[in-house]
Design an enzyme around this catalytic site. Structure first.
Site, PDB file in Angstrom:
ATOM      1  N   ASP A 105       0.869  -1.182   0.000  1.00 17.06           N
ATOM      2  CA  ASP A 105       0.000   0.000   0.000  1.00 17.06           C
ATOM      3  C   ASP A 105       0.902   1.227   0.000  1.00 17.06           C
ATOM      4  O   ASP A 105       2.052   1.174   0.428  1.00 17.06           O
ATOM      5  CB  ASP A 105      -0.959  -0.022   1.186  1.00 17.06           C
ATOM      6  CG  ASP A 105      -2.124   0.944   0.988  1.00 17.06           C
ATOM      7  OD1 ASP A 105      -2.173   1.618  -0.066  1.00 17.06           O
ATOM      8  OD2 ASP A 105      -2.991   1.035   1.875  1.00 17.06           O
ATOM      9  N   ASP A 165      -2.946   8.147  -2.721  1.00 17.66           N
ATOM     10  CA  ASP A 165      -4.310   8.640  -2.914  1.00 17.66           C
ATOM     11  C   ASP A 165      -4.691   9.539  -1.753  1.00 17.66           C
ATOM     12  O   ASP A 165      -4.062   9.508  -0.701  1.00 17.66           O
ATOM     13  CB  ASP A 165      -5.302   7.462  -3.046  1.00 17.66           C
ATOM     14  CG  ASP A 165      -5.235   6.501  -1.864  1.00 17.66           C
ATOM     15  OD1 ASP A 165      -4.187   6.439  -1.193  1.00 17.66           O
ATOM     16  OD2 ASP A 165      -6.229   5.802  -1.613  1.00 17.66           O
ATOM     17  N   ASP A 168      -7.861  -7.467   0.957  1.00 15.26           N
ATOM     18  CA  ASP A 168      -6.936  -7.580   2.092  1.00 15.26           C
ATOM     19  C   ASP A 168      -7.662  -7.031   3.291  1.00 15.26           C
ATOM     20  O   ASP A 168      -8.542  -6.174   3.149  1.00 15.26           O
ATOM     21  CB  ASP A 168      -5.669  -6.738   1.869  1.00 15.26           C
ATOM     22  CG  ASP A 168      -5.922  -5.275   2.175  1.00 15.26           C
ATOM     23  OD1 ASP A 168      -6.502  -4.583   1.314  1.00 15.26           O
ATOM     24  OD2 ASP A 168      -5.605  -4.820   3.283  1.00 15.26           O
ATOM     25  N   CYS A 217     -12.826 -27.741   9.270  1.00 18.97           N
ATOM     26  CA  CYS A 217     -11.588 -27.067   8.874  1.00 18.97           C
ATOM     27  C   CYS A 217     -10.424 -28.049   8.797  1.00 18.97           C
ATOM     28  O   CYS A 217     -10.270 -28.912   9.646  1.00 18.97           O
ATOM     29  CB  CYS A 217     -11.278 -25.958   9.882  1.00 18.97           C
ATOM     30  SG  CYS A 217      -9.783 -25.040   9.484  1.00 18.97           S
ATOM     31  N   CYS A 239      -7.170 -27.041   8.702  1.00 16.78           N
ATOM     32  CA  CYS A 239      -5.926 -26.332   9.056  1.00 16.78           C
ATOM     33  C   CYS A 239      -5.129 -27.116  10.090  1.00 16.78           C
ATOM     34  O   CYS A 239      -5.650 -28.025  10.732  1.00 16.78           O
ATOM     35  CB  CYS A 239      -6.231 -24.925   9.575  1.00 16.78           C
ATOM     36  SG  CYS A 239      -6.612 -24.835  11.334  1.00 16.78           S
ATOM     37  N   CYS A 289      -6.755 -27.120  13.638  1.00 15.98           N
ATOM     38  CA  CYS A 289      -7.945 -27.968  13.803  1.00 15.98           C
ATOM     39  C   CYS A 289      -7.625 -29.458  13.648  1.00 15.98           C
ATOM     40  O   CYS A 289      -8.351 -30.304  14.173  1.00 15.98           O
ATOM     41  CB  CYS A 289      -9.033 -27.555  12.818  1.00 15.98           C
ATOM     42  SG  CYS A 289      -9.749 -25.950  13.231  1.00 15.98           S
ATOM     43  N   HIS A 300      -5.346 -20.704  11.927  1.00 14.50           N
ATOM     44  CA  HIS A 300      -6.727 -21.128  11.658  1.00 14.50           C
ATOM     45  C   HIS A 300      -7.491 -20.051  10.897  1.00 14.50           C
ATOM     46  O   HIS A 300      -8.110 -20.325   9.869  1.00 14.50           O
ATOM     47  CB  HIS A 300      -7.480 -21.496  12.947  1.00 14.50           C
ATOM     48  CG  HIS A 300      -8.950 -21.602  12.699  1.00 14.50           C
ATOM     49  ND1 HIS A 300      -9.526 -22.731  12.135  1.00 14.50           N
ATOM     50  CD2 HIS A 300      -9.946 -20.690  12.816  1.00 14.50           C
ATOM     51  CE1 HIS A 300     -10.818 -22.503  11.959  1.00 14.50           C
ATOM     52  NE2 HIS A 300     -11.099 -21.279  12.356  1.00 14.50           N
TER      53      HIS A 300
END
Ligand code: GUN
Ligand code: ZN
Length: 373
Positions: free
Chosen positions: A90, A144, A270, A308, A310, A313, A339
Site C-alpha cells: 500500500d 491517494d 486484504d 476445517c 488447518c 484444527c 486457523h
C-alpha cells in the site's frame, strides 16, 4: 503483469494473475504483513502451511522502520523477509491518514508525523513510487487522498480531483522509470475514491481507468459506512472498471463482505480482520464466529471447526486453545492466526471452484445457510 479471466459466474470472476514471483488464482485474499511479517507467524507458515501466493506490506511502516533503503540493501522485501512469492504494498496514504499523529493532505502530497518518534515527513506521488521501487513489491499502489466518512461534498470532490491528478503524475513517473530500467518487473494500481456518492465514484473510476495502470482498486470503503452502502458503491463502481484488468477492494473485510463483493466483480481483498481477530480470541468458522475465551469451551474436545483442515484444527481442541488464550501463552497467537487465515484462504479457494463450475449463487446460499443452522 499477465492477467487472464478463467471463468465467470454472473458478475463473479475467477482469474489468474502472474507476477515475477508467483501465479495468483482469484478471488484472492492477501494476508496483511504491515511490517514485513504476518503477526505471530513465520514465513514457512505463510508459504507452506497456508500456501499464500501474495501478501501485503505497508510503505508507510517499512519507510519509517527499518527504512526502504535498508530493505533494498537486504534483498528487497522478498530477500529480507524470505517470502519469495508476491508482495503488494500500500502507498502510505491510508496509513498516514489513520496512524500518524498529525496528517495534513496538501495539493502536492501528504505531510505527516511518524507515530514512532514524531518526526516530520512528506509523501508525494513520486516519493512513494521511489520507496516502493526500493521495496521491490510486485504490485505497488499510487498515493491517494482519502477522506473519513461522513465528509462534505466539497471534501470528497477535492479528494477525487487530487487522487486523479496524483495518479496521472504517478503513472507517468512510474513508466518513465521503467524505461530507464527501474522497476521493470513491478506493477502499479490506481485507487478509485469518491465516498458513497455514485456520481463521484463514476467520475473517479472513469478518469483513472483511462490511464495505463496494471490494475484498479476501490478505496475509501469500510470506513464507517453501512454494509449495504459499501455493496452498492462497489456494484456501481465496477461497471466503469475494465474487465481485462484486476479489481482490488482495499481493506475489506468480513467473510460476508468477501462473498458479497466477489458477487459484484471483485478479484482481490486484504484486511487485518482474520489476523487481528485471531489475537483477540475471535475465530472464524463455517457456522459463524466463535469466541475462544468462552467458559463453554473449557472442556470441549472438538476442534475450532470440525470442517476445517488447518494445522490447528487437525491437532488441537477448543479446550486447549481456551486454556492457551486464558493463560496468554505465545503459541496461542500462532495457532489462532493459522486457523483464521486458513479459513479466509480456503473460503476464496471454494469461491473460485464455484465460479469455475458456474454455481456461485448456490455457493453463496450455502454459505449463508450454514451460518443460520
Ligand atoms: N486501505 C484501505 N482503504 C484504503 C484506501 O482508500 N487507500 C489506500 N491507499 N489504502 C487503503
Ligand atoms: Zn482450523
Amino acid at each position: 503483469m499477465d492477467f487472464k479471466i478463467d471463468a465467470t459466474s454472473k458478475n463473479a470472476r475467477a482469474c489468474t494473475i502472474k507476477t515475477a514471483h508467483s501465479t495468483i488464482k482469484t478471488p484472492v485474499f492477501m494476508p496483511v504483513g504491515t511490517l514485513g511479517s504476518i503477526k505471530a507467524l513465520d514465513m514457512q507458515d505463510v508459504l507452506e502451511t497456508l500456501g499464500a501466493d501474495i501478501i501485503l506490506a505497508n510503505t508507510y511502516h517499512m519507510y519509517l522502520r527499518p527504512g526502504d533503503k535498508t530493505v533494498a540493501k537486504m534483498g528487497k522485501l522478498h530477500g529480507f523477509t524470505t517470502f519469495f512469492k508476491s508482495f503488494l504494498t500500500d502507498s502510505g496514504g491510508f496509513q498516514a491518514f489513520s496512524l500518524s499523529d498529525i496528517s495534513k493532505p496538501k495539493a502536492d502530497g501528504i505531510e505527516f508525523r511518524s507515530h514512532i518518534d514524531g518526526s516530520k515527513h512528506f509523501f508525494t506521488p513520486k516519493k512513494v513510487i521511489d520507496i516502493q521501487n526500493n521495496l521491490g513489491s510486485d504490485i505497488m499502489m499510487v498515493l491517494d487522498d482519502l477522506v473519513a466518512l461522513p465528509a462534505s461534498q466539497e471534501r470528497i470532490k477535492l479528494s477525487i480531483e487530487r487522487t486523479t491528478e496524483w495518479a496521472r503524475e504517478s503513472i507517468e513517473y512510474f513508466r518513465q522509470k521503467q524505461e530507464s530500467g527501474i522497476g521493470v518487473e513491478q506493477n502499479i494500481f490506481a485507487i478509485i475514491q469518491g465516498g458513497t456518492d455514485k456520481s463521484f465514484r463514476e467520475k473517479s473510476a472513469k478518469e483513472l481507468c483511462e490511464l495505463d495502470f496494471d490494475g484498479f482498486a476501490i478505496g475509501g470503503l469500510s470506513v464507517g459506512e453501512l454494509n449495504n452502502e459499501m455493496y452498492d458503491t462497489v456494484e456501481h463502481t465496477t461497471q466503469f472498471m475494465p474487465k481485462e484488468k484486476p479489481r482490488y477492494l482495499m481493506g475489506v473485510g468480513t467473510p460476508e463482505d468477501l462473498i458479497e463483493n466477489i458477487d459484484r466483480g471483485i478479484d482481490m481483498f486484504d484486511c487485518v480482520m482474520p489476523t487481528r481477530n485471531a489475537r483477540n480470541g475471535t475465530l472464524f468458522t463455517s457456522f459463524g464466529k466463535l469466541n475462544i475465551k468462552g467458559a463453554s469451551f473449557k472442556e470441549d474436545k472438538t476442534p475450532i471447526d470440525p470442517e476445517c483442515r488447518c494445522l490447528t484444527c487437525q491437532r488441537y481442541s477448543r479446550a486447549y486453545l481456551n486454556h492457551l488464550f486464558r493463560s496468554r501463552e505465545i503459541t496461542y497467537f500462532r495457532l489462532a492466526t493459522l486457523h483464521n487465515l486458513h479459513y479466509y484462504l480456503n473460503l476464496m479457494r471454494e469461491a473460485r471452484e464455484a465460479i469455475l463450475e458456474d454455481r456461485y449463487d448456490e455457493f453463496k446460499s450455502e454459505f449463508y445457510k450454514k451460518r443460520e443452522a
